[in-house]
Design an enzyme around this catalytic site. Structure first.
Site, PDB file in Angstrom:
ATOM      1  N   HIS A   4      -5.301  -5.560   6.371  1.00  0.00           N
ATOM      2  CA  HIS A   4      -4.525  -4.332   6.536  1.00  0.00           C
ATOM      3  C   HIS A   4      -5.480  -3.188   6.819  1.00  0.00           C
ATOM      4  O   HIS A   4      -6.532  -3.081   6.179  1.00  0.00           O
ATOM      5  CB  HIS A   4      -3.686  -4.060   5.293  1.00  0.00           C
ATOM      6  CG  HIS A   4      -2.788  -5.210   4.944  1.00  0.00           C
ATOM      7  ND1 HIS A   4      -1.645  -5.491   5.658  1.00  0.00           N
ATOM      8  CD2 HIS A   4      -2.906  -6.182   4.018  1.00  0.00           C
ATOM      9  CE1 HIS A   4      -1.092  -6.588   5.161  1.00  0.00           C
ATOM     10  NE2 HIS A   4      -1.838  -7.030   4.169  1.00  0.00           N
ATOM     11  N   CYS A  25       0.840  -1.193   0.000  1.00  0.00           N
ATOM     12  CA  CYS A  25       0.000   0.000   0.000  1.00  0.00           C
ATOM     13  C   CYS A  25       0.881   1.252   0.000  1.00  0.00           C
ATOM     14  O   CYS A  25       2.066   1.192  -0.299  1.00  0.00           O
ATOM     15  CB  CYS A  25      -0.925  -0.021   1.217  1.00  0.00           C
ATOM     16  SG  CYS A  25      -0.038  -0.203   2.795  1.00  0.00           S
ATOM     17  N   SER A  52      -1.615  -4.660  10.547  1.00  0.00           N
ATOM     18  CA  SER A  52      -1.524  -5.681   9.503  1.00  0.00           C
ATOM     19  C   SER A  52      -1.482  -7.051  10.141  1.00  0.00           C
ATOM     20  O   SER A  52      -0.955  -7.221  11.244  1.00  0.00           O
ATOM     21  CB  SER A  52      -0.257  -5.490   8.651  1.00  0.00           C
ATOM     22  OG  SER A  52      -0.357  -4.359   7.820  1.00  0.00           O
TER      23      SER A  52
END
EC number: 4.1.1.50
Length: 342
Positions: A249, A78, A236
């Site tokens: 996440h 990400c 996470s």
């Protein structure tokens, strides 16, 4: 939406290899940690926690997750990571083990902050060009598509490529991959993913506490969970259950809150199990909007998704289906809450 913030929506890359493996089916798991660190350095992330079993190795990253099987690698990142810069080094290190790339899949949602993304992730066209420039010529079956939704902020981007011998492999594959993206999380629930100001716990200990506090450990009670909490917020986890993985996440900041859940199953799994797993994963966050991508060789699995969302007050707003080389059938659905508070 906030003017700027952390990008929760992940980019996901899945690479499949084939070749002779003289060392008891270890394959890609023989890539040493230093080499994996080189790959992750190019992507701009690091390993913060790891666990493995007889089937695969799972790494929690500073930005999402990495899974290494004997002939398959899945890397999901990400933020402003440059995920596609992992393609060439991964092919290189696999080649040293006499393994050849036979299939590539790349998927992602629509970024919340697209203008913050670095090259080659500035737009989907650039991403596809970059992937194709770094793939070997044997992957001749290629397809790139943006699967639309009524809200363009929730489109699903898919690229797949496969070689001559593997592009029809989906007919023999019973796997199902669910990719769930959730935005506008319930504010009260999102606060559980902030570390307390006076909390001196390590990321591992704080992560374990969040896992138990939020009910994430109940999504799949059979899974061994490797979790991590970030400063000052964020979470996470990777779940390991036999040869199957799951991962969550969370970016909990108000204004651009986001959570993802991904798991792999089989088209032969009990319908009730699939429905309950998806339902539990979404209940943890109570989002206003959910998008779910289902990848399998079945045209029917997607019906289980709708059955899981309906009891949660989530109505299906968009449905799209397409077929891809090797990957099979991808179904993309978006849901919005019918009784959401502001």
């Amino acid at each position: 939406m906030a003017v700027s913030g952390f990008e929760g929506f992940e980019k996901r890359l899945e690479l499949h290899f084939f070749g002779d493996d003289p060392l008891e089916n270890m394959g890609l798991r023989l890539i040493d940690f230093e080499s994996l660190e080189q790959v992750l350095h190019a992507v701009h992330c690091t390993v913060v926690s790891a666990v493995g079993n007889h089937f695969f190795d799972a790494y929690v990253l500073s930005e999402s997750s990495l899974f290494v099987y004997p002939t398959k690698i899945i890397i999901k990142t990400c933020g402003t990571t440059q995920l596609l810069k992992s393609v060439r080094p991964l092919i290189h290190f696999a080649g040293k083990l006499n393994l050849t790339l036979c299939e590539c899949r790349y998927t992602r949602g629509s970024f919340i902050f697209p203008k913050s993304q670095p090259f080659p992730h500035t737009n989907f066209k650039e991403e596809v060009i970059y992937i194709e420039e770094n793939l070997p010529n044997n992957l001749v079956y290629r397809k790139a598509t943006v699967m639309p939704s009524k809200n363009p902020s929730y489109s699903w981007h898919v690229f797949t490529a496969a070689d001559q011998n593997h592009h029809l492999r989906r007919n023999l594959n019973s796997d199902v991959t669910f990719e769930v993206c959730m935005t506008e999380l319930d504010r009260h629930l999102a606060r559980k993913f902030f570390k307390k100001t006076v909390d001196c716990k390590t990321g591992d200990l704080a992560g374990k506490e969040m896992t138990e506090l939020t009910g994430i450990d109940d999504i799949n009670p059979d899974a061994f969970i490797c979790d991590f909490a970030f400063d000052p917020c964020g979470y996470s986890m990777n779940g390991v259950d036999g040869d199957r993985y799951s991962t969550i996440h969370v970016t909990p900041e108000d204004g651009y809150s986001y959570a993802s859940f991904e798991c792999v199953g089989s088209i032969y799994d009990d319908d009730v199990d699939i429905v309950e797993t998806l339902k539990k994963s979404v209940q943890v966050f109570k989002p206003a909007t959910v998008s779910i991508s289902t990848t399998s060789n079945s045209r029917e699995v997607w019906t289980k998704v709708a059955r899981a969302m309906e009891p949660l007050g989530l109505k299906c707003r968009t449905f799209a289906m397409d077929e891809f080389p090797a990957a099979g059938i991808v179904v993309f659905q978006t849901f919005t809450s019918t009784n959401r508070r502001k």
